[in-house]
Design a protein around this motif. Structure first.
Motif, PDB file in Angstrom:
ATOM      1  N   VAL A 158     -30.975 -30.565  56.359  1.00  0.00           N
ATOM      2  CA  VAL A 158     -29.735 -29.774  55.441  1.00  0.00           C
ATOM      3  C   VAL A 158     -28.878 -29.691  56.081  1.00  0.00           C
ATOM      4  O   VAL A 158     -27.523 -29.583  55.241  1.00  0.00           O
ATOM      5  CB  VAL A 158     -30.656 -29.123  54.577  1.00  0.00           C
ATOM      6  CG1 VAL A 158     -29.218 -28.976  52.954  1.00  0.00           C
ATOM      7  CG2 VAL A 158     -31.659 -30.368  53.732  1.00  0.00           C
ATOM      8  N   TYR A 159     -28.690 -28.102  56.480  1.00  0.00           N
ATOM      9  CA  TYR A 159     -27.999 -27.277  57.080  1.00  0.00           C
ATOM     10  C   TYR A 159     -27.291 -28.235  58.422  1.00  0.00           C
ATOM     11  O   TYR A 159     -25.836 -28.441  58.321  1.00  0.00           O
ATOM     12  CB  TYR A 159     -28.889 -26.472  57.668  1.00  0.00           C
ATOM     13  CG  TYR A 159     -29.128 -25.089  56.963  1.00  0.00           C
ATOM     14  CD1 TYR A 159     -28.964 -25.206  55.632  1.00  0.00           C
ATOM     15  CD2 TYR A 159     -28.914 -23.666  57.297  1.00  0.00           C
ATOM     16  CE1 TYR A 159     -29.527 -24.604  54.952  1.00  0.00           C
ATOM     17  CE2 TYR A 159     -29.191 -22.630  56.099  1.00  0.00           C
ATOM     18  CZ  TYR A 159     -29.454 -23.293  55.113  1.00  0.00           C
ATOM     19  OH  TYR A 159     -29.706 -22.085  54.671  1.00  0.00           O
ATOM     20  N   ASP A 168     -16.194 -26.155  46.668  1.00  0.00           N
ATOM     21  CA  ASP A 168     -17.134 -27.212  47.553  1.00  0.00           C
ATOM     22  C   ASP A 168     -18.102 -27.184  47.506  1.00  0.00           C
ATOM     23  O   ASP A 168     -18.693 -28.260  47.025  1.00  0.00           O
ATOM     24  CB  ASP A 168     -16.497 -27.199  49.244  1.00  0.00           C
ATOM     25  CG  ASP A 168     -15.334 -27.435  49.503  1.00  0.00           C
ATOM     26  OD1 ASP A 168     -14.453 -27.583  48.643  1.00  0.00           O
ATOM     27  OD2 ASP A 168     -14.896 -26.140  50.364  1.00  0.00           O
ATOM     28  N   ALA A 169     -19.197 -26.039  47.323  1.00  0.00           N
ATOM     29  CA  ALA A 169     -20.461 -25.705  46.622  1.00  0.00           C
ATOM     30  C   ALA A 169     -20.453 -26.369  45.566  1.00  0.00           C
ATOM     31  O   ALA A 169     -21.983 -27.171  45.364  1.00  0.00           O
ATOM     32  CB  ALA A 169     -20.176 -24.644  47.123  1.00  0.00           C
ATOM     33  N   LEU A 228     -28.238 -24.740  48.082  1.00  0.00           N
ATOM     34  CA  LEU A 228     -28.081 -23.729  47.519  1.00  0.00           C
ATOM     35  C   LEU A 228     -28.517 -22.393  48.496  1.00  0.00           C
ATOM     36  O   LEU A 228     -27.351 -21.845  48.448  1.00  0.00           O
ATOM     37  CB  LEU A 228     -29.021 -23.704  46.057  1.00  0.00           C
ATOM     38  CG  LEU A 228     -28.701 -22.351  45.032  1.00  0.00           C
ATOM     39  CD1 LEU A 228     -27.488 -22.002  44.606  1.00  0.00           C
ATOM     40  CD2 LEU A 228     -30.441 -22.184  44.869  1.00  0.00           C
ATOM     41  N   LYS A 229     -29.510 -22.603  49.419  1.00  0.00           N
ATOM     42  CA  LYS A 229     -28.917 -21.116  50.089  1.00  0.00           C
ATOM     43  C   LYS A 229     -28.249 -21.049  51.166  1.00  0.00           C
ATOM     44  O   LYS A 229     -28.217 -20.265  50.771  1.00  0.00           O
ATOM     45  CB  LYS A 229     -30.799 -21.590  50.554  1.00  0.00           C
ATOM     46  CG  LYS A 229     -31.789 -21.405  49.911  1.00  0.00           C
ATOM     47  CD  LYS A 229     -33.308 -20.730  50.989  1.00  0.00           C
ATOM     48  CE  LYS A 229     -34.061 -19.596  50.370  1.00  0.00           C
ATOM     49  NZ  LYS A 229     -34.600 -20.578  49.647  1.00  0.00           N
ATOM     50  N   GLU A 275     -21.455 -16.759  41.013  1.00  0.00           N
ATOM     51  CA  GLU A 275     -22.685 -16.715  41.310  1.00  0.00           C
ATOM     52  C   GLU A 275     -23.415 -18.160  40.675  1.00  0.00           C
ATOM     53  O   GLU A 275     -23.918 -19.012  40.876  1.00  0.00           O
ATOM     54  CB  GLU A 275     -23.819 -15.877  42.030  1.00  0.00           C
ATOM     55  CG  GLU A 275     -24.473 -16.760  43.160  1.00  0.00           C
ATOM     56  CD  GLU A 275     -25.120 -15.228  43.968  1.00  0.00           C
ATOM     57  OE1 GLU A 275     -25.098 -14.320  43.953  1.00  0.00           O
ATOM     58  OE2 GLU A 275     -26.329 -16.146  44.400  1.00  0.00           O
ATOM     59  N   VAL A 276     -23.362 -18.106  39.322  1.00  0.00           N
ATOM     60  CA  VAL A 276     -24.209 -18.198  37.854  1.00  0.00           C
ATOM     61  C   VAL A 276     -23.340 -19.769  38.237  1.00  0.00           C
ATOM     62  O   VAL A 276     -24.724 -20.290  37.948  1.00  0.00           O
ATOM     63  CB  VAL A 276     -23.661 -17.273  36.566  1.00  0.00           C
ATOM     64  CG1 VAL A 276     -22.596 -17.444  36.679  1.00  0.00           C
ATOM     65  CG2 VAL A 276     -24.478 -18.169  35.942  1.00  0.00           C
ATOM     66  N   ILE A 277     -23.045 -20.229  38.113  1.00  0.00           N
ATOM     67  CA  ILE A 277     -21.720 -21.595  38.669  1.00  0.00           C
ATOM     68  C   ILE A 277     -23.078 -22.297  38.993  1.00  0.00           C
ATOM     69  O   ILE A 277     -22.971 -23.587  38.866  1.00  0.00           O
ATOM     70  CB  ILE A 277     -20.679 -21.839  38.585  1.00  0.00           C
ATOM     71  CG1 ILE A 277     -19.559 -20.842  38.017  1.00  0.00           C
ATOM     72  CG2 ILE A 277     -20.207 -23.586  38.426  1.00  0.00           C
ATOM     73  CD1 ILE A 277     -18.518 -21.090  38.104  1.00  0.00           C
ATOM     74  N   ILE A 278     -22.927 -21.588  40.500  1.00  0.00           N
ATOM     75  CA  ILE A 278     -23.741 -22.974  41.462  1.00  0.00           C
ATOM     76  C   ILE A 278     -25.410 -22.691  41.287  1.00  0.00           C
ATOM     77  O   ILE A 278     -26.268 -23.749  41.257  1.00  0.00           O
ATOM     78  CB  ILE A 278     -23.669 -22.578  43.186  1.00  0.00           C
ATOM     79  CG1 ILE A 278     -23.832 -21.418  43.816  1.00  0.00           C
ATOM     80  CG2 ILE A 278     -21.585 -22.880  43.507  1.00  0.00           C
ATOM     81  CD1 ILE A 278     -24.182 -21.061  44.810  1.00  0.00           C
ATOM     82  N   TYR A 279     -25.988 -21.632  40.367  1.00  0.00           N
ATOM     83  CA  TYR A 279     -27.076 -21.675  40.037  1.00  0.00           C
ATOM     84  C   TYR A 279     -26.851 -22.994  39.784  1.00  0.00           C
ATOM     85  O   TYR A 279     -28.103 -24.192  38.883  1.00  0.00           O
ATOM     86  CB  TYR A 279     -27.411 -20.237  39.626  1.00  0.00           C
ATOM     87  CG  TYR A 279     -28.346 -19.320  40.757  1.00  0.00           C
ATOM     88  CD1 TYR A 279     -29.846 -20.128  40.973  1.00  0.00           C
ATOM     89  CD2 TYR A 279     -27.666 -18.609  40.906  1.00  0.00           C
ATOM     90  CE1 TYR A 279     -30.565 -19.123  41.828  1.00  0.00           C
ATOM     91  CE2 TYR A 279     -28.208 -17.653  42.089  1.00  0.00           C
ATOM     92  CZ  TYR A 279     -29.725 -17.984  42.135  1.00  0.00           C
ATOM     93  OH  TYR A 279     -30.557 -17.800  43.445  1.00  0.00           O
ATOM     94  N   ASN A 280     -26.069 -23.225  37.796  1.00  0.00           N
ATOM     95  CA  ASN A 280     -25.775 -23.691  36.890  1.00  0.00           C
ATOM     96  C   ASN A 280     -25.591 -25.428  37.671  1.00  0.00           C
ATOM     97  O   ASN A 280     -26.878 -25.967  36.364  1.00  0.00           O
ATOM     98  CB  ASN A 280     -24.936 -23.991  36.271  1.00  0.00           C
ATOM     99  CG  ASN A 280     -25.339 -22.126  35.051  1.00  0.00           C
ATOM    100  OD1 ASN A 280     -25.778 -21.604  34.888  1.00  0.00           O
ATOM    101  ND2 ASN A 280     -23.732 -21.754  35.004  1.00  0.00           N
TER     102      ASN A 280
END
Length: 682
Positions: free
Chosen positions: A109-110, A124-125, A142-143, A154-159
DNA sequence: ATAGGGTTAG
């Protein structure tokens, strides 16, 4: 007892199918198998390969090393920015695709993400994760972003990660990710909650959705319009209509902007609760609030009107939708086919089918089956054969046992015994066991041909397959008795007794001369029997029993049954009187029941005449137009000749199909002359 | 298209 010549009531053996179809319509049956989606939906089409995005050789291309200065506030600049963003977006979508198909290993993945380079930004994320479908690689991605980016929100990429989990209906992982957010000190917001709630809803765990909704305030969140909408949907799905509606009320009093999607949700909830006027009220309310309907609203309404068996309303809504410039979607067509198909609007349904084909839209097995069941209902044999051929050659769906059931029904109803048997063989070769629907059709088929032994054999086959007769199956068997020669009736009575002992006994009292009947036993048992069966088959049972009586020339028994039918409200509004017209309404009666009702009506007229009651200016009999495809003659045709035999002065109304009318004067003189004849005969 | 709702049902 009045004097209807009973000889004219006797031969019922062939014609009548008026009640027959309530048993053979496959859509009336509750199919016991749960069917699952045959294929997973194909993922969204990627933007890959769209020609306008990068054209490095184009001399017009402003991205080339151009020395022209562009005012950053000009529309030209906006366009350039847009182009460069489009380009970035396209490559992010490609990355997302690679990640979806990549091994769920950190290293792999990386490596894929490394191709983004070092200059990655938060957006981008967001875009990458938002376009992903694979839960496992998404969690690794995500990591990666968390390690490499200074995240301001940060809440956005969690969402967006939660969205990926929702795509996979993975509530467990979603809940774990939520815990991780808390551990990292990321505060969940309404988007977080609405995503988890809709995930629970999609996992068919509406209680879970409610649980999550209820803990929302403890995280300092106040539900907003979208969260309300999702919850209204979840409550609806949980069958908690009251809660759904009270949330809607709350959203309204809290002055949330309620948009079309929420209204569509409400319409769906009302629709699945069977409150179809509720659906229309919501629609009106929505329009009154100035919210413009969208496709979801139209599709939900069409679906609801289909369930409501109101095809005309579906038609109006569809017309309105087209007028408002909407292009029908797959869901629109599916709703229409179901609405028209169930209601036997065959022309309309076939038109939609044609339109779908022209647009290259694929039909599902369910839609093909709906069309075939409709063809079976209305007797469109050739169309059914066509549709079946097209279904097979579509290459996208395989006939299932519903498909075969409809085909067997079609063959059975048109009396094609050997074709029906051949289709049954095809069905078994395709790996389906004969089911109760198929055997029900076959019983009808053999019964109609007078093949009593095959009826009995098919009856036994049911229990051999470990199935027990249901009310429809038994009803069809009973219907066969109305078409069977006297000398064969005892064979079927044995089957009836096995299927339903009470029914068997009642029929035995009619058929078997050796059974000793206690005073009033017939009427008592018949009433108990009809009371014990569910309302959807009551009328059919009663019609059949009356037909058997009429066939056997047992007019008194027929009258007793009709009387029970009236008392139990199986028949309603058969005889009605207004100041200007007395009417006999025969529309949903079998021929025997209709003749019995006529007999009783005439006795009533005689009595009224004797009592010196004033007749209205018009008397009418409504037989309905009886346009059923499987019966050569409807009730109207049979009645016309019967009325002629009785010398009755009723004549078919030219402007009202299915109505036979007469005047006060003609009716009175006819009844009087009959009475005179009666006196002579005695 | 670019962080949240909607379905494909008998």
């Amino acid at each position: 007892m009045a004097s209807t010549p009973s000889s004219t009531l006797t031969p019922l053996y062939e014609s009548n199918n008026i009640f027959f179809n309530s048993f053979t319509s496959p859509h009336n049956f509750t199919f016991p198998l749960k069917l699952y989606k045959s294929s997973i939906r194909t993922p969204q089409v990627s933007l890959q390969g769209q020609p306008h995005i990068s054209q490095p050789n184009n001399s017009q291309n402003p991205d080339r090393k151009s020395k022209i200065w562009v005012n950053p506030k000009s529309p030209r600049a906006t366009e350039l920015k847009q182009r460069s963003y489009d380009f970035r977006y396209t490559s992010l979508v490609k990355i997302a695709e690679s990640l979806d198909s990549c091994n769920p290993l950190k290293h792999d993945v990386y490596n894929v993400l490394a191709t983004l380079g070092d200059k990655i930004v938060e957006q981008d994320a967001v875009v990458t994760l938002n376009n992903m479908c694979n839960s496992e690689t998404a969690l690794l991605a995500l990591k990666y972003f968390q390690e490499r980016l200074k995240l301001s929100k940060e809440v956005i990429i969690y969402n967006v990660t939660l969205k990926v989990l929702r795509k996979n209906k993975d509530l467990d992982r979603a809940e774990k990710v939520f815990d991780e957010m808390l551990e990292r000190g990321v505060k969940p917001d309404n988007v977080t909650f609405s995503t988890i709630i809709s995930c629970a809803r999609q996992c068919n765990l509406p209680e879970k959705a409610i649980e999550w909704f209820e803990k929302l305030p403890s995280f300092g969140c106040e539900p907003d319009d979208v969260t309300y909408s999702v919850m209204i949907d979840a409550y609806g799905k949980a069958g908690n209509v009251d809660m759904a509606l009270s949330l809607y009320d709350r959203a309204r009093t809290e002055k949330w902007r309620i948009d079309a999607v929420t209204f569509a949700t409400l319409i769906r909830i009302y629709g699945s609760a069977g409150n179809f006027d509720g659906c229309l009220n919501v629609y009106e309310e929505m329009k009154a609030l100035g919210v413009r309907p969208n496709m979801t609203v139209y599709n939900s309404l069409l679906d609801a009107m289909g369930r409501a068996k109101r095809p005309w309303q579906a038609k109006n809504i569809y017309a309105e939708m087209i007028n408002n410039g909407f292009e029908p979607s797959w869901g629109t067509y599916a709703s229409l086919i179901r609405a028209y198909g169930r209601a036997r609007y065959s022309e309309d349904a076939l038109k939609i089918y044609k339109e779908m084909k022209e647009k290259g839209l694929e039909l599902s097995v369910m839609l093909y089956n709906t069309l075939l069941a409709m063809c079976a209902d209305v007797g469109l044999t050739d169309e059914a054969v066509n549709i079946f051929e097209e279904m097979k050659s579509s290459g996208t769906c395989q006939p299932d046992s519903w498909t075969y059931s409809s085909l067997i029904t079609i063959n059975s109803c048109s009396g094609k015994v050997s074709e029906a048997e051949a289709t049954l063989n095809d069905m078994m070769e395709a790996g389906f066991e004969p089911n109760i629907f198929v055997l029900t059709s076959l019983i009808q088929c053999y019964g109609k041909e007078g093949r009593t032994d095959d009826v009995v054999r098919t009856f036994d086959r049911l229990s051999d397959l470990g199935l027990s007769p249901d009310e429809r199956f038994t009803g069809c068997l009973l219907n066969v008795l109305t078409q069977t020669a006297k000398e064969d009736l005892h064979k079927l009575t044995i089957c009836l007794e096995k299927a339903n002992p009470k029914l068997g006994y009642v029929v035995k009292l009619l058929v078997d001369k050796e059974v000793v009947e206690e005073e009033g036993a017939f009427k008592k048992n018949a009433a108990e029997l009809l009371d014990s069966v569910t309302t959807d088959v009551r009328k059919a049972y009663c019609n059949c029993l009356i037909d058997i009586c009429v066939n056997l020339n047992k007019l008194e028994r027929a009258c007793e049954l009709l009387d029970i039918g009236l008392t139990l409200n199986i028949y309603t509004d058969i005889m009605s009187r207004t100041e200007t017209q007395w009417s006999l309404q025969l529309k949903s009666l079998s021929l025997g029941a209709a003749l019995t009702a006529l007999h009783i009506w005439m006795s009533d007229l005689n009595k009224a005449l004797e009592d010196g009651e004033e007749f209205p200016s018009l008397l009418g009999i409504n037989t309905g137009h009886g346009k059923h495809k499987y019966s050569e003659k409807g009730l109207a045709g049979v009645f016309e000749s019967h009325l002629k035999e009785l010398n009755a002065p009723f004549h078919e109304a030219p402007d009202k199909a299915g109505w036979f009318l007469t005047t006060k004067v003609a009716a009175t003189s006819w009844l009087e002359s009959r009475r005179a004849q009666e006196v002579v005969a005695v």
